[in-house]
Design a protein around this motif. Structure first.
Motif, PDB file in Angstrom:
ATOM      1  N   LYS A  46       0.863  -1.182   0.000  1.00 32.65           N
ATOM      2  CA  LYS A  46       0.000   0.000   0.000  1.00 32.65           C
ATOM      3  C   LYS A  46       0.900   1.233   0.000  1.00 32.65           C
ATOM      4  CE  LYS A  46      -3.800  -2.313   2.326  1.00 32.65           C
ATOM      5  NZ  LYS A  46      -4.721  -2.328   3.471  1.00 32.65           N
ATOM      6  N   THR A  47       0.670   2.127  -0.958  1.00 35.73           N
ATOM      7  CA  THR A  47       1.564   3.279  -1.105  1.00 35.73           C
ATOM      8  C   THR A  47       0.853   4.619  -1.013  1.00 35.73           C
ATOM      9  OG1 THR A  47       1.373   3.040  -3.508  1.00 35.73           O
ATOM     10  CG2 THR A  47       3.297   2.036  -2.452  1.00 35.73           C
ATOM     11  N   GLY A  48      -0.451   4.607  -0.817  1.00 34.37           N
ATOM     12  CA  GLY A  48      -1.158   5.874  -0.701  1.00 34.37           C
ATOM     13  C   GLY A  48      -2.652   5.695  -0.799  1.00 34.37           C
ATOM     14  N   VAL A  49      -3.355   6.823  -0.706  1.00 33.62           N
ATOM     15  CA  VAL A  49      -4.812   6.831  -0.794  1.00 33.62           C
ATOM     16  C   VAL A  49      -5.223   7.947  -1.742  1.00 33.62           C
ATOM     17  CG1 VAL A  49      -6.966   7.210   0.486  1.00 33.62           C
ATOM     18  CG2 VAL A  49      -5.080   5.969   1.559  1.00 33.62           C
ATOM     19  N   LYS A  50      -6.166   7.639  -2.603  1.00 37.85           N
ATOM     20  CA  LYS A  50      -6.789   8.655  -3.454  1.00 37.85           C
ATOM     21  C   LYS A  50      -8.183   8.887  -2.894  1.00 37.85           C
ATOM     22  CE  LYS A  50      -4.265   7.822  -7.681  1.00 37.85           C
ATOM     23  NZ  LYS A  50      -4.087   6.821  -8.697  1.00 37.85           N
ATOM     24  N   ALA A  51      -8.373  10.021  -2.226  1.00 34.65           N
ATOM     25  CA  ALA A  51      -9.650  10.325  -1.589  1.00 34.65           C
ATOM     26  C   ALA A  51     -10.738  10.527  -2.640  1.00 34.65           C
ATOM     27  CB  ALA A  51      -9.510  11.569  -0.724  1.00 34.65           C
ATOM     28  N   HIS A  52     -11.913   9.953  -2.370  1.00 33.96           N
ATOM     29  CA  HIS A  52     -13.108  10.132  -3.214  1.00 33.96           C
ATOM     30  C   HIS A  52     -12.836   9.771  -4.676  1.00 33.96           C
ATOM     31  CE1 HIS A  52     -14.322  12.199   0.382  1.00 33.96           C
ATOM     32  NE2 HIS A  52     -13.384  13.101   0.203  1.00 33.96           N
ATOM     33  N   TYR A  53     -12.058   8.739  -4.913  1.00 33.53           N
ATOM     34  CA  TYR A  53     -11.580   8.371  -6.254  1.00 33.53           C
ATOM     35  C   TYR A  53     -12.668   7.827  -7.171  1.00 33.53           C
ATOM     36  CZ  TYR A  53      -8.775   5.963  -9.804  1.00 33.53           C
ATOM     37  OH  TYR A  53      -8.237   5.530 -10.987  1.00 33.53           O
ATOM     38  N   TYR A  54     -13.531   6.978  -6.649  1.00 32.88           N
ATOM     39  CA  TYR A  54     -14.459   6.252  -7.512  1.00 32.88           C
ATOM     40  C   TYR A  54     -15.696   7.076  -7.853  1.00 32.88           C
ATOM     41  CZ  TYR A  54     -11.527   2.202  -7.056  1.00 32.88           C
ATOM     42  OH  TYR A  54     -10.453   1.358  -7.115  1.00 32.88           O
ATOM     43  N   PHE A  55     -16.063   6.988  -9.125  1.00 28.84           N
ATOM     44  CA  PHE A  55     -17.240   7.689  -9.630  1.00 28.84           C
ATOM     45  C   PHE A  55     -18.493   7.105  -8.985  1.00 28.84           C
ATOM     46  CE2 PHE A  55     -20.690   8.088 -12.745  1.00 28.84           C
ATOM     47  CZ  PHE A  55     -20.692   9.461 -12.901  1.00 28.84           C
ATOM     48  N   GLY A  56     -19.452   7.929  -8.711  1.00 30.77           N
ATOM     49  CA  GLY A  56     -20.717   7.471  -8.151  1.00 30.77           C
ATOM     50  C   GLY A  56     -20.739   7.584  -6.649  1.00 30.77           C
ATOM     51  N   ASP A  57     -20.090   6.629  -5.962  1.00 33.83           N
ATOM     52  CA  ASP A  57     -20.132   6.632  -4.495  1.00 33.83           C
ATOM     53  C   ASP A  57     -18.961   7.379  -3.856  1.00 33.83           C
ATOM     54  OD1 ASP A  57     -18.008   4.914  -4.928  1.00 33.83           O
ATOM     55  OD2 ASP A  57     -18.943   3.185  -3.977  1.00 33.83           O
ATOM     56  N   HIS A  58     -17.995   7.784  -4.657  1.00 35.76           N
ATOM     57  CA  HIS A  58     -16.838   8.580  -4.202  1.00 35.76           C
ATOM     58  C   HIS A  58     -16.009   7.873  -3.129  1.00 35.76           C
ATOM     59  CE1 HIS A  58     -18.464  11.788  -6.600  1.00 35.76           C
ATOM     60  NE2 HIS A  58     -19.611  11.668  -5.969  1.00 35.76           N
ATOM     61  N   GLU A  59     -16.002   6.557  -3.178  1.00 42.76           N
ATOM     62  CA  GLU A  59     -15.188   5.801  -2.223  1.00 42.76           C
ATOM     63  C   GLU A  59     -13.705   6.061  -2.482  1.00 42.76           C
ATOM     64  OE1 GLU A  59     -14.425   1.226  -0.645  1.00 42.76           O
ATOM     65  OE2 GLU A  59     -16.057   1.607  -2.042  1.00 42.76           O
ATOM     66  N   ASP A  60     -12.911   6.008  -1.418  1.00 42.71           N
ATOM     67  CA  ASP A  60     -11.464   6.170  -1.543  1.00 42.71           C
ATOM     68  C   ASP A  60     -10.858   4.959  -2.239  1.00 42.71           C
ATOM     69  OD1 ASP A  60     -11.778   8.464  -0.038  1.00 42.71           O
ATOM     70  OD2 ASP A  60     -10.871   7.634   1.774  1.00 42.71           O
ATOM     71  N   ALA A  61      -9.734   5.193  -2.905  1.00 46.93           N
ATOM     72  CA  ALA A  61      -8.954   4.110  -3.512  1.00 46.93           C
ATOM     73  C   ALA A  61      -7.634   3.997  -2.771  1.00 46.93           C
ATOM     74  CB  ALA A  61      -8.691   4.401  -4.982  1.00 46.93           C
ATOM     75  N   ILE A  62      -7.198   2.783  -2.583  1.00 47.16           N
ATOM     76  CA  ILE A  62      -5.876   2.514  -2.024  1.00 47.16           C
ATOM     77  C   ILE A  62      -4.936   2.308  -3.207  1.00 47.16           C
ATOM     78  CG2 ILE A  62      -4.486   0.976  -0.581  1.00 47.16           C
ATOM     79  CD1 ILE A  62      -6.727   2.350   0.985  1.00 47.16           C
TER      80      ILE A  62
END
Length: 191
Positions: free
Chosen positions: A165-181
């Motif tokens: 795991k090298t970081g987090v992209k906040a609100h990454y996913y379209f629609g539900d705005h879930e974070d991506a690792i």
């Protein structure tokens, strides 16, 4: 003179990388064995898109994060994209896609999905290992991907395969705005 030497080195390196990539992207449709089952693996083509979308629907609760046009654009990019599909008899069970960047010597998993009733049978791991092998063959330094924060099963698979795991992209996913690792795998260098 120095400029000419740099140009020669760059040309030889990029031509060599290009040749290796072309060789790595050559996929001969073939039968493979995973655990006790036999599957058929092939390079994805435009006519596969409806089935790819069906795999997405089964994985993402009726949704298709990528639409037909997005997959068509990716599949037309034969120089720096590689997509594979895996079938059992005539049923598509999963697919994987990756982009390849010679400048950074990085491959990036753009998509990977396996239908829910065939998960945990080694199919996803096989697809990932295949792409990792392609990137290593070309001589790339790393492979990256993003995964939903809530997808702990996929994260466990990636960690088992050596990704970190090298970081987090906040609100990454379209629609539900879930974070991506963000996850990264350092690739084995060829001798």
């Amino acid at each position: 003179m120095l400029k000419e030497i740099k140009a020669l080195i760059k040309d030889r390196f990029f031509n060599r990388t290009k040749q290796l990539r072309e060789q790595a992207f050559e996929i001969h449709d073939h039968v493979i064995r995973i655990e006790t089952d036999t599957y058929f693996i092939a390079k994805a083509m435009i006519p596969d898109i409806p089935e790819i979308l069906n795999v997405e629907r089964s994985v993402y609760e009726g949704q298709t994060p990528w639409d037909r046009a997005a997959f068509a654009t990716e599949l037309r990019r034969k120089f720096d994209r590689l997509y594979l599909v895996i079938r059992y008899h005539d049923r598509m069970l999963g697919f994987i896609g990756a982009s390849f960047d010679d400048r950074t010597a990085t491959a990036h998993i753009t998509n990977v999905a396996v239908v829910p009733d065939k998960q945990n049978r080694g199919i996803g791991a096989y697809l990932l290992k295949t792409m990792i092998g392609k990137a290593e063959y070309i001589g790339y330094k790393k492979m990256t991907l993003e995964v939903r924060r809530s997808n702990v099963r996929a994260q466990a698979l990636y960690l088992k395969m050596g990704f970190e795991k090298t970081g987090v992209k906040a609100h990454y996913y379209f629609g539900d705005h879930e974070d991506a690792i963000d996850m990264t795998l350092t690739l084995t260098q060829k001798d």
